[in-house]
Scaffold this motif. Structure first.
Motif, PDB file in Angstrom:
ATOM      1  N   ALA A  51       0.848  -1.200   0.000  1.00 48.36           N
ATOM      2  CA  ALA A  51       0.000   0.000   0.000  1.00 48.36           C
ATOM      3  C   ALA A  51       0.877   1.242   0.000  1.00 48.36           C
ATOM      4  CB  ALA A  51      -0.916  -0.008   1.212  1.00 48.36           C
ATOM      5  N   ASP A  52       0.538   2.206  -0.843  1.00 49.93           N
ATOM      6  CA  ASP A  52       1.302   3.447  -0.886  1.00 49.93           C
ATOM      7  C   ASP A  52       0.447   4.665  -0.536  1.00 49.93           C
ATOM      8  OD1 ASP A  52      -0.244   3.703  -3.155  1.00 49.93           O
ATOM      9  OD2 ASP A  52       1.428   3.865  -4.547  1.00 49.93           O
ATOM     10  N   ARG A  53      -0.865   4.444  -0.340  1.00 49.94           N
ATOM     11  CA  ARG A  53      -1.735   5.567  -0.012  1.00 49.94           C
ATOM     12  C   ARG A  53      -2.987   5.060   0.677  1.00 49.94           C
ATOM     13  NH1 ARG A  53      -5.536   8.772  -3.483  1.00 49.94           N
ATOM     14  NH2 ARG A  53      -5.101   7.219  -5.084  1.00 49.94           N
ATOM     15  N   PHE A  54      -3.416   5.795   1.705  1.00 46.37           N
ATOM     16  CA  PHE A  54      -4.653   5.498   2.411  1.00 46.37           C
ATOM     17  C   PHE A  54      -5.556   6.716   2.313  1.00 46.37           C
ATOM     18  CE2 PHE A  54      -1.511   2.727   4.231  1.00 46.37           C
ATOM     19  CZ  PHE A  54      -2.184   1.528   4.342  1.00 46.37           C
ATOM     20  N   TYR A  95     -12.114   3.445   5.015  1.00 44.59           N
ATOM     21  CA  TYR A  95     -10.891   3.859   4.345  1.00 44.59           C
ATOM     22  C   TYR A  95     -10.700   3.047   3.075  1.00 44.59           C
ATOM     23  CZ  TYR A  95      -9.679   6.019   8.795  1.00 44.59           C
ATOM     24  OH  TYR A  95      -9.695   6.786   9.924  1.00 44.59           O
ATOM     25  N   GLU A  96      -9.770   3.505   2.246  1.00 47.00           N
ATOM     26  CA  GLU A  96      -9.309   2.748   1.092  1.00 47.00           C
ATOM     27  C   GLU A  96      -7.791   2.666   1.151  1.00 47.00           C
ATOM     28  OE1 GLU A  96     -12.620   3.930  -2.301  1.00 47.00           O
ATOM     29  OE2 GLU A  96     -10.666   4.916  -2.322  1.00 47.00           O
ATOM     30  N   ALA A  97      -7.266   1.483   0.919  1.00 45.71           N
ATOM     31  CA  ALA A  97      -5.825   1.299   0.766  1.00 45.71           C
ATOM     32  C   ALA A  97      -5.553   1.150  -0.726  1.00 45.71           C
ATOM     33  CB  ALA A  97      -5.356   0.065   1.524  1.00 45.71           C
ATOM     34  N   HIS A  98      -4.778   2.070  -1.268  1.00 45.02           N
ATOM     35  CA  HIS A  98      -4.387   2.002  -2.680  1.00 45.02           C
ATOM     36  C   HIS A  98      -3.031   1.291  -2.709  1.00 45.02           C
ATOM     37  CE1 HIS A  98      -7.433   4.869  -4.345  1.00 45.02           C
ATOM     38  NE2 HIS A  98      -7.611   4.993  -3.034  1.00 45.02           N
ATOM     39  N   ALA A  99      -2.958   0.213  -3.464  1.00 46.63           N
ATOM     40  CA  ALA A  99      -1.790  -0.655  -3.371  1.00 46.63           C
ATOM     41  C   ALA A  99      -1.458  -1.303  -4.701  1.00 46.63           C
ATOM     42  CB  ALA A  99      -2.048  -1.740  -2.320  1.00 46.63           C
TER      43      ALA A  99
END
Length: 112
Positions: free
Chosen positions: A20-23, A31-35
């Protein structure tokens, strides 16, 4: 069957990686974890929606615990999972639901 070459080919690709590089906060504990998800040496961008609850730890009054739960729908063929006769999604569907559940306790040591 799943560790075999037609599926995860675990002898060649023993690990999957979720980085993951962005929450992104979506409100109300969502939330969203962008990975990047890599399996079989194929990387794809994914978004994992999840719920985060932080509460008092019922087993220790001075600690907090975090509870995370979420689901992500993947298409297995996008990562080359299901080769040969298994590439056809008529027998085994393409959609795979990945469910995560995690509880982390503040300052806890395993066995504590």
């Amino acid at each position: 069957m799943l560790p075999n070459a037609d599926w995860f080919h675990a002898s060649v690709f023993p690990k999957a990686r979720f980085l993951a590089d962005r929450f992104v906060a979506k409100g109300d504990g969502n939330y969203e974890a962008h990975a990047a998800l890599t399996m079989r040496d194929i990387g794809r961008d994914v978004v994992l929606p999840f719920k985060l609850i932080i509460e008092d730890d019922p087993s220790h009054s001075e600690r907090k615990r975090a509870i995370v739960s979420g689901q992500l729908v993947l298409l297995r063929t996008a990562w080359g999972i299901g080769q040969g006769e298994w590439a056809n999604t008529g027998t085994v569907g393409d959609k795979v639901v990945v469910t995560i559940e995690l509880t982390a306790v503040q300052g806890a040591i395993q066995g504590d």
